[in-house]
Design an enzyme around this catalytic site. Sequence first.
Site: not given
Ligand code: AMP
Length: 270
Positions: A27-28, A30, A34, A145, A174, A183-184
């Site tokens: 969802m950006g 980054l 990510h 993730g 991570v 986390s975003s």
């Molecule tokens: P999002 O942009 O939050 O929807 O995440 C996109 C992808 O990145 C998803 O598969 C999440 O599980 C992964 N992701 C987000 N945060 C982390 C993190 N801290 N460590 C590993 N993967 C992550």
Amino acid sequence: MIVATTRAELAAARGGLPGTVAVVMTMGALHEGHAALLAAARTGADHVLATIFVNPLQFGPDEDFDRYPRSLDGDLAGCRAAGVDAVFAPTRDEMYPGGEPLVRVDPGPLGGILEGASRPGFFHGVLTVVLKLLHLTRPDRAYFGEKDYQQLTLVRRMVADLDVPTEIIGIPTVRDPDGLARSSRNQYLSTVERAQALALSRAVHAGSLAAAEAELAAAEAAQAGVKVDYAVLTTADLAPVPEGYHGPARLLVAAWVGTTRLIDNAPLTL
Ligand code: AMP
């Protein structure tokens, strides 16, 4: 790096990628989490496709869709640096040309617990956009993730149950050096709240459900603004832990820190 915003541009870009293709859906906004997915995808396939789309379908009416961080220029630079071959960054109308879809993926009972219990319709929205993006990008592999463990589990079930010819690969969470899961939504936290949020990572690493609950209860009692949603111990498949169970398990927590809802989880062996 190709930047596609329409289905036609994506189809042209995808058609120009010979060999194996890995996709990373985001969802950006980054961050290092990510980046870990993109790095794994880079080594796991001949070409990497990233998607950037804040999916309105998975936000409830009172959730943070409008204020969710958007930083496309920086995200594209990050993708370029990660060796991404093509980015698909569609508008809402490009993804949902007929408005919100009437037909959605039913996540089944696993979609009604934990995040699904607190966020009704969340996993219908998640799985629907994931399935659409799998159809549009036709990857050999897709990287998700463990940070969103229930999402990863449900995506695995969806591709197995609905015969999607994509291998799903999970990547460990991570964290910042002090343990906070990247986390975003961490961008929403004030300095004080960020310190309070460490209760989540302490809880999932506490080693038992009782210790995790104690960690969260202490934070809740000491810190105004911290409110626990759930702390749960499951098997690795998110099933209830049977009496006398020995094997891989998962500790999952969700809590509000001020107006920000955060989740975390970690593996443990019982
Ligand atoms: P999002 O942009 O939050 O929807 O995440 C996109 C992808 O990145 C998803 O598969 C999440 O599980 C992964 N992701 C987000 N945060 C982390 C993190 N801290 N460590 C590993 N993967 C992550």
